[in-house]
Motif scaffolding. Sequence first.
Motif, mmCIF file in Angstrom:
data_model
loop_
_atom_site.group_PDB
_atom_site.id
_atom_site.type_symbol
_atom_site.label_atom_id
_atom_site.label_comp_id
_atom_site.label_asym_id
_atom_site.label_seq_id
_atom_site.Cartn_x
_atom_site.Cartn_y
_atom_site.Cartn_z
ATOM 1 N N LEU A 73 -48.771 -54.263 -35.988
ATOM 2 C CA LEU A 73 -48.289 -55.533 -35.446
ATOM 3 C C LEU A 73 -47.106 -56.059 -36.261
ATOM 4 O O LEU A 73 -46.174 -56.640 -35.723
ATOM 5 C CB LEU A 73 -49.424 -56.562 -35.456
ATOM 6 C CG LEU A 73 -50.580 -56.239 -34.490
ATOM 7 C CD1 LEU A 73 -51.784 -57.108 -34.769
ATOM 8 C CD2 LEU A 73 -50.132 -56.401 -33.043
ATOM 9 N N VAL A 104 -50.531 -61.586 -27.720
ATOM 10 C CA VAL A 104 -51.478 -61.084 -28.727
ATOM 11 C C VAL A 104 -50.728 -61.205 -30.042
ATOM 12 O O VAL A 104 -49.811 -60.443 -30.304
ATOM 13 C CB VAL A 104 -51.884 -59.629 -28.430
ATOM 14 C CG1 VAL A 104 -52.781 -59.087 -29.525
ATOM 15 C CG2 VAL A 104 -52.581 -59.532 -27.078
ATOM 16 N N VAL A 157 -55.675 -63.606 -28.326
ATOM 17 C CA VAL A 157 -56.493 -62.614 -29.029
ATOM 18 C C VAL A 157 -57.982 -62.931 -28.944
ATOM 19 O O VAL A 157 -58.803 -62.071 -28.601
ATOM 20 C CB VAL A 157 -56.083 -62.549 -30.510
ATOM 21 C CG1 VAL A 157 -57.070 -61.751 -31.316
ATOM 22 C CG2 VAL A 157 -54.717 -61.946 -30.630
ATOM 23 N N LEU A 185 -54.873 -53.484 -26.178
ATOM 24 C CA LEU A 185 -54.968 -54.883 -26.539
ATOM 25 C C LEU A 185 -56.216 -55.081 -27.364
ATOM 26 O O LEU A 185 -57.288 -54.810 -26.912
ATOM 27 C CB LEU A 185 -55.138 -55.724 -25.276
ATOM 28 C CG LEU A 185 -54.193 -55.423 -24.149
ATOM 29 C CD1 LEU A 185 -54.608 -56.185 -22.917
ATOM 30 C CD2 LEU A 185 -52.811 -55.824 -24.580
ATOM 31 N N ALA A 186 -56.086 -55.576 -28.549
ATOM 32 C CA ALA A 186 -57.303 -55.799 -29.329
ATOM 33 C C ALA A 186 -57.008 -56.552 -30.593
ATOM 34 O O ALA A 186 -55.865 -56.699 -30.995
ATOM 35 C CB ALA A 186 -57.934 -54.481 -29.704
ATOM 36 N N PRO A 203 -56.834 -56.815 -34.502
ATOM 37 C CA PRO A 203 -56.594 -55.793 -35.501
ATOM 38 C C PRO A 203 -57.919 -55.371 -36.120
ATOM 39 O O PRO A 203 -58.873 -56.116 -36.099
ATOM 40 C CB PRO A 203 -55.710 -56.485 -36.536
ATOM 41 C CG PRO A 203 -55.501 -57.863 -36.082
ATOM 42 C CD PRO A 203 -56.204 -58.088 -34.788
ATOM 43 N N GLN A 226 -51.472 -47.504 -27.908
ATOM 44 C CA GLN A 226 -51.814 -48.861 -28.276
ATOM 45 C C GLN A 226 -52.596 -49.536 -27.170
ATOM 46 O O GLN A 226 -52.521 -49.194 -26.038
ATOM 47 C CB GLN A 226 -50.557 -49.685 -28.569
ATOM 48 C CG GLN A 226 -49.692 -49.948 -27.366
ATOM 49 C CD GLN A 226 -48.656 -48.887 -27.187
ATOM 50 O OE1 GLN A 226 -48.711 -47.846 -27.809
ATOM 51 N NE2 GLN A 226 -47.716 -49.124 -26.315
ATOM 52 N N THR A 255 -53.075 -51.670 -33.157
ATOM 53 C CA THR A 255 -53.769 -52.928 -33.407
ATOM 54 C C THR A 255 -53.978 -53.227 -34.895
ATOM 55 O O THR A 255 -54.460 -54.284 -35.244
ATOM 56 C CB THR A 255 -55.157 -52.927 -32.724
ATOM 57 O OG1 THR A 255 -55.933 -51.889 -33.317
ATOM 58 C CG2 THR A 255 -55.037 -52.681 -31.228
ATOM 59 N N THR A 290 -63.689 -57.281 -26.914
ATOM 60 C CA THR A 290 -63.315 -56.167 -27.789
ATOM 61 C C THR A 290 -63.637 -54.825 -27.143
ATOM 62 O O THR A 290 -63.165 -53.793 -27.567
ATOM 63 C CB THR A 290 -64.024 -56.264 -29.155
ATOM 64 O OG1 THR A 290 -65.398 -56.462 -28.892
ATOM 65 C CG2 THR A 290 -63.471 -57.383 -29.991
#
Length: 541
Positions: free
Chosen positions: A234, A88, A62, A10-11, A13, A8, A229, A67
């Motif tokens: 989530l 996030v 977010v 950070l981003a 979805p 995983q 993501t 990205t």
Amino acid sequence: MPHSEPLQDLALPSLSVSLTAAFFALAFLAVLLLSSSRSDIFRTHGLPYPPGPKGLPFLGNVHQLETTRRWIQLCKWAFYGSTVGLRVFGQRVIVLNTHEVAKDLLTKRGSIYSSRAKQTLGTVYGGWNFALTQLPYGEEFHLQRRFVNRFLNASAIKKYHEFMTESARNFVARTSRTPDKFQRWLHMSTGRNIMMLTYGHEVQNEEDEWIKRADTAIQTRKVLGIPGTHPIDLFPILGKLPFWVWGKLFQKDMQTMKTFSYGISLEPYNIVLKQMRMGTALPSMTSVLAEENMQDDGSVAYDKEIYGSAGSLYFAGMDTSVSTVQSFILAMMIHPDIQQKAQTELDALLQGTRLPTFADRASLPYLQATLKETLRWKPIVPLSLPHYSTEDDEYNGMSFPAGSLLVPNVWKMVYNPDDYPDPHSFNPDRFLDTNLENGKTELRKDVLDPEQIVFGFGRRICPGRHLATSSTWITMATLLATFEMSIPLDEHGSPILPDLEFGPGLLSQPKPFKCAFKPRGNALSLLADYPTTGPARPIVL
Ligand code: HEM
């Protein structure tokens, strides 16, 4: 090579969901976020969450996260401190900016910081529930770690030295014959090491079925986008919706992924079991573990852990190792002076009479320093793999709630000018000192070893690190002994410059590049008789 993202990140979805899906997702989201933000109040023990940029209600940070190349954004926020708190959606994300903090939390308090966030989409629906990289902290994790550590610890690795040396020579011999295909030969020789170790399978040529099967399985994971993501990751409850709401293509891709996950887990395992029954299996991690756990009725106890751990090695070890050697080649192309220095050291030892072996490792400090600098200069996993905390904790007067994702900012650590002055330059000498008493060049003990950063931390530290550094070292040494590596020229004599910006994503890999390989001295005669195919030479385990 990867192609894929093992964990995983950070981003946002994935945005490729259908409108219907977005509608359902938002409806669920609203309800869930309200409840998750309420539970925050009870988790903080009156202590503040680590400081960080102010986010928006519900979305958190977010919208502020780039990205691509998220580590650049996270480095910009490092002025908040050595720990930076983000959100996030409802997920707390704590970025660890220094080696010291990562060690304090992930290593010293490993009992509560060693899990992984659940990736419902890939594991529950995609068939990837076997992979060690994703297992939560618990019994299955411990068993898989025990299996892989047994075959990958520093002393076990010595048994593969000869095989790895052969793979490196195989790579260089093929490259001398068809230099344009060097990337392919590198992929093949790296896969050869992992396949022999895990399944006793010798990769003979570029069309190898075992490599193709594993690569296809990794490729099909792309449907996940960046794992962790997708809205289903989530908010796992969204997985209860019929799959068509995410779009027909997504539904089909998920089915493909599930089908092919078999090719990197159960399928090779079943082939080894069959070979064992026929008496043709070569010794491997799989055959040894299956043999030891064979029941009277012919079934194998802990079979999921055995095929899971074996499959995880190719998945986690292939692209990372290939990219590291590619980084090294790039560094040599753009720093001919450093290449020459490494070759001078090597030539003084080998005298052009033979190719290097692992017995030479301790006598080549400049080469060892060059490996460390390669790992530091372009960290292949710039944000490591996030750990997931399982208990509330306090650290430096701040609250670290259970259920947080802890993200080691490897990029920030290896570019810290206090540890590595002039961090952007590629300089192996930063790790070396000349001993005033005996005049010998030695590795400095007072410089933070990048291997302590780039392979992760604590109980989740990369179990393949000894294999990775050994196979990279012998490949570097063999390349330096046999070739001058330089920037190639096009038909007009202009240099074809490589792009030094590595790709975005969890694995940051070099973009495809060309390299000119000019054989040195009597390299060709040393390689002339070297076979590029031949019968399997098993590793004696
Ligand atoms: C230069 C090459 C490599 C790099 C930079 C690298 C880096 C990493 C990192 C950062 C992690 C996460 C550690 C953490 O969560 O704290 C990891 C995990 C892992 N690596 Fe490597 N790795 C490399 C090569 C390999 C190789 C060659 C293998 C095996 C053949 C391997 C197998 C694994 C496995 C199975 C995990 C998952 C461990 C777990 O979740 O408990 N890696 N690696």
